[in-house]
Every structure is written in C-alpha cells, then in structure tokens.
Design an enzyme around this catalytic site. Structure first.
Site, PDB file in Angstrom:
ATOM      1  N   SER A  51      -1.328  29.439  21.669  1.00 46.49           N
ATOM      2  CA  SER A  51      -0.884  30.809  21.685  1.00 46.49           C
ATOM      3  C   SER A  51       0.281  31.384  20.994  1.00 46.49           C
ATOM      4  O   SER A  51       0.981  31.933  21.413  1.00 46.49           O
ATOM      5  CB  SER A  51      -0.663  30.872  23.330  1.00 46.49           C
ATOM      6  OG  SER A  51      -0.886  32.424  23.820  1.00 46.49           O
ATOM      7  N   SER A  97      -1.961  37.180  26.884  1.00 52.02           N
ATOM      8  CA  SER A  97      -2.233  36.420  25.701  1.00 52.02           C
ATOM      9  C   SER A  97      -4.051  36.347  25.660  1.00 52.02           C
ATOM     10  O   SER A  97      -4.346  35.877  24.412  1.00 52.02           O
ATOM     11  CB  SER A  97      -1.678  35.035  25.295  1.00 52.02           C
ATOM     12  OG  SER A  97      -0.336  35.421  24.796  1.00 52.02           O
ATOM     13  N   LYS A 151      -5.820  37.636  22.473  1.00 54.66           N
ATOM     14  CA  LYS A 151      -5.999  36.786  21.105  1.00 54.66           C
ATOM     15  C   LYS A 151      -7.683  36.452  20.959  1.00 54.66           C
ATOM     16  O   LYS A 151      -8.177  36.163  20.102  1.00 54.66           O
ATOM     17  CB  LYS A 151      -5.180  35.285  21.493  1.00 54.66           C
ATOM     18  CG  LYS A 151      -3.678  35.777  21.277  1.00 54.66           C
ATOM     19  CD  LYS A 151      -3.064  34.455  21.377  1.00 54.66           C
ATOM     20  CE  LYS A 151      -1.430  34.526  20.889  1.00 54.66           C
ATOM     21  NZ  LYS A 151      -0.523  35.180  22.048  1.00 54.66           N
TER      22      LYS A 151
END
Length: 469
Positions: free
Chosen positions: A302, A106, A109
């Site tokens: 997230s 993640s 991102k």
C-alpha cells in the site's frame, strides 16, 4: 455467461493454498550448490491453484440475510456503503448506498492500478536518463517518473534500476571530458508536489508519502526499508537528494548539483568526437522493472508514493499534463473509456491519502469485475499484487480472529484502506461453492480501527462460507 469465460474468471482469481513444501522453500537456508540433475526438476506444487466452475449463483435475498447483521455492527459505525457482485453472471447480490461516493482511503489504488495497466500495459518500463548539458562537463539527469530507482544494490525494490549503473554509463560516454556539474530535470511532472487533503505530517516525520517528483530513489525514503507499522521518513526534496547521490557517484561535489532542464535532444547524426559533450546527447539510461511489478509492490505494501508515480502514467500516456489535477481527470476518463462509471469517482490523488477523494462501492466492484472477467487480460495482472488473506501484504495478519474468519484465508484477494475514522476493504473471493464474487465494503464512521477491520473481515468470511443459493 459461457462456461469458458467462467473458467477464465476462476483461473485469474484462483485459490491460494499453503502446500506443505512452501514454508520450507521460503524459510530454509540456501543449500550448497550441486551438480545439475540428469532429469528435469519436478514441477513444484502450485501456490495459486485455479478452482473449478461450480455452484449456483448466490441468492441476493440469502446474501442480504447473511450480511445485514454484520454490516450493521457497531464497530463499523452508522455510515457503511457496500456492494457485492457475482463476477461470472454480473448479478448484483448486495447493495447498500452502493452508488454513493464515500471516502475510499487506499482502495483508491485499485483504480490507479487498472487505469495505469489500461494506459501503459503490464510490460511498460520507466526510464531514467542522463544527457549532456549545455555547458562543458555538465550532466543532466532526467527523471522519468520511476519511484523505485535505487542508488546501488542495497535499494528497497529488488531488480530496480540503479544510479551506480547509470553513472558507469555516463563515465564511459564522457570519456576524457571532466564531469563538473550535475543538473536535475524533473519537468516531466508539473504542478503542486502534494495533494489537496494531505496532512503535512504524512510526509515528515510519519513518512506515509513523499513529495511527488519525477526523480527519487526508494520512493523518496531516507532509508530504503518499508515499515508496515509506523512511518518511513522521506527526503524533503527527493529529486535533489537523488541528484546529489548521483553526483557523488560521479565525484561531483554536492554544491555543484542544482535543478534545471535538459537541452533539446542532439542530432543523432552529430559527429562522434563530440558525442560526449553535444548538448542533449544521451549519455546513459536505466529502466525500471515492468509496470506490473511496480504495481505488485504498490498494492502489497500500500505504498502511497508508488501509487502517485504510477498514476502519473495515465495522463502521460494520453499526452496530458502529469499534475494532480491532470492525473485525476485522466484516470476518470480512462475509467469511462473502459465502460465504467467514472462519474462515481471524485479523485484528488492516486493513493487514497486525500480525505477529499470519493469513490462508490459500485465503481470499485465494477472495476474488479472487469479485471477478473477475462475480456481485458491486461487488467488481470492486478490480481497478482493484491494482498491475500492470511498470506501476504496488508492482509497477512488479517482474518485470524475470531476463528470463523479463518475460513477466508487463502481465498480472498483484497485491497485494504485505512484513514482515521475510515476503514475499507475491496477485492475478490471464492465462495465455498466455487463462485467468484467481487465486493467493496466502506465504513467512514469508525472509532476503533482494529475492531472495524475485524468487523469487515467477518463480513467477507461470511461471504466465503455462505453458499447462499
């Protein structure tokens, strides 16, 4: 670098403190209303306080001596990539396979946030529209890519655009014309609705992501709630589910809901009596909160679905196809436009859920440094959404044990990343000497996620505590 720029960097990143009154403000019950005060309200104690520029640039030799034993911890496995840079001086302090792309999870991102901000700007809003269809009584809801759209006031995202408000506009615009059919237009996004490298269970029952469509409510969730641990089950067809919810608000039976395309926009000069039925005539519009707010939710929670929807804005702003492939290509190009090394990003999605993604720690650190450096103020909006150690989001319960890790609480803003066997952490911190450092730590051979997270926290906490000058 000039002292003025250093101060900009520090003000952007800042320190997070827990002033005594804050816990009370967040937890106390609402007091009974009272008359307006005769004098101005006192200025609240700041939650975010800028730090003063001070301290020497850390020594790369000292940083290496401090970090090598921790990065070599068994809990991180034998495949660890890392990079640390002093933001103000841009001096590289630590590098371990830093230019080699590895699985980012993640932390992807971070690139999504920066490229979207660069493409659209923090204030951009996503519109969901309703237009008249080609047949009498047909209403077409046109998805504008807003994943935070709610059905009513009980949505997951505060201040989100709402279908009930859109329905009220449509009723008024249609006047006496009966509404008999609802068509769902999701043509804004094209191509496959899931990315290469996604596990089918990530959609259902685990609910880590929804099928990526241009219309959905509550990021595709069946129930508008985010579970930090476990999954949030999503609709098999989020757009159709949203269309049926909209139809219900218009008293249209579910069987009268289908997918299609909106007709071309009607001539604005069309006569007023035909306003409710002229094909393509806009009947209503609702808009999302500003993009920066959506990014805050995306980074704090997230949220994979928010990330994919936001990432689509990069190709759309460039006039390119809003598919997974088009999005990946547009994001890499936007990184290059920003002067970053886009060649060190191999992207298959914007969320990091795909195991096929590869990003180098060096690129993540360069991206963070650019956003914190003051030369691109629109990018600094990202930092408001980054989780803060011991305070918010996915770092709220991190940096607790062992006790030395607590030195990082409130002075680290970072994005976490977790897949099976992969644990990553990338963000910014302020050292005890007042230096702002950008870091990326990426381990892709872990066997115990809990132990790996603690090991990563130890590295970051050591950076905070180490003057290393």
């Amino acid at each position: 670098m000039a002292a003025g720029v250093v101060l900009v960097v520090l003000a952007v990143v800042g320190l997070v403190v827990r002033p005594g009154p804050v816990d009370g403000w967040l937890s106390a019950e609402s007091a009974a209303p009272s008359r307006a005060a005769a004098t101005p309200d006192p200025k609240p104690t700041p939650v975010l306080a800028a730090v003063a520029a001070r301290g020497e640039v850390p020594s790369a030799v000292a940083v290496k001596e401090a970090l090598d034993p921790l990065i070599g911890a068994a809990a991180l496995g034998d495949n660890v990539h890392a990079s640390v840079v002093d933001v103000a001086s841009q001096e590289l302090l630590y590098s371990r396979d830093a230019e080699v792309p590895t699985t980012p999870a993640s932390t992807t991102k971070l690139l999504t946030a920066v490229t979207a901000l660069a493409a659209r700007g923090p204030a951009y809003r996503l519109a969901t529209r309703a237009v008249a269809g080609t047949s009498p009584g047909e209403v077409v809801i046109v998805g504008g890519g807003d994943p935070t759209l709610a059905i009513n006031a009980k949505g997951q995202f505060p201040g989100a655009a709402r279908l009930d408000k859109l329905a009220a506009q449509v009723r008024k615009a249609m006047g006496d014309t009966p509404i008999t059919k609802v068509t769902v237009d999701i043509s804004l996004f094209t191509g496959p609705e899931t990315a290469i490298g996604w596990d089918s269970e990530d959609i259902s029952p685990l609910g880590q992501v929804a099928r990526i469509q241009a219309l959905m409510t509550n990021a595709g969730r069946i129930t508008p709630v985010h579970n930090e641990h476990g999954g949030d089950p999503r609709f098999a067809d989020p757009a159709l589910a949203a269309g049926r919810a909209f139809a219900k608000l218009l008293d249209v039976p579910a069987e009268k809901v289908g997918k299609g395309k909106a007709p071309a926009t009607a001539d604005a000069a069309a006569s007023a009596p035909a306003a409710g039925s002229a094909p393509g005539r806009e009947l209503g519009r609702v808009e999302s909160p500003p993009l920066v707010q959506i990014l805050d939710w995306m980074l704090q929670q997230s949220d994979n679905t928010l990330a994919e929807a936001v990432a689509r804005q990069v190709p759309l702003a460039a006039g390119r196809e809003a598919s997974f492939d088009g999005t990946s290509e547009a994001m890499v190009q936007k990184l290059r436009d920003l002067g970053l090394n886009g060649d060190e990003a191999d992207l298959y999605d914007g969320s990091g859920l795909s195991r096929h993604n590869g990003i180098s720690p060096a690129l993540l650190v360069q991206t963070l440094s650019l956003a914190a450096g003051g030369t691109k103020p629109e990018l600094s909006a990202m930092f408001d959404g980054l989780p803060v150690a011991g305070w918010s989001g996915t770092l709220r319960t991190r940096f607790v044990t062992p006790r030395p890790n607590r030195t990082a609480q409130g002075v680290v803003r970072a994005k976490t990343g977790t897949l099976s066997g992969v644990n990553t952490l990338a963000g910014v911190l302020v050292t005890k000497d007042g230096r702002v450092l950008a870091f990326a730590l990426m381990a892709s051979g872990t066997s115990d996620a809990g132990a790996a997270k603690s090991a990563l926290d130890k590295v970051v906490a050591r950076l905070v505590a180490c003057g290393c000058s």
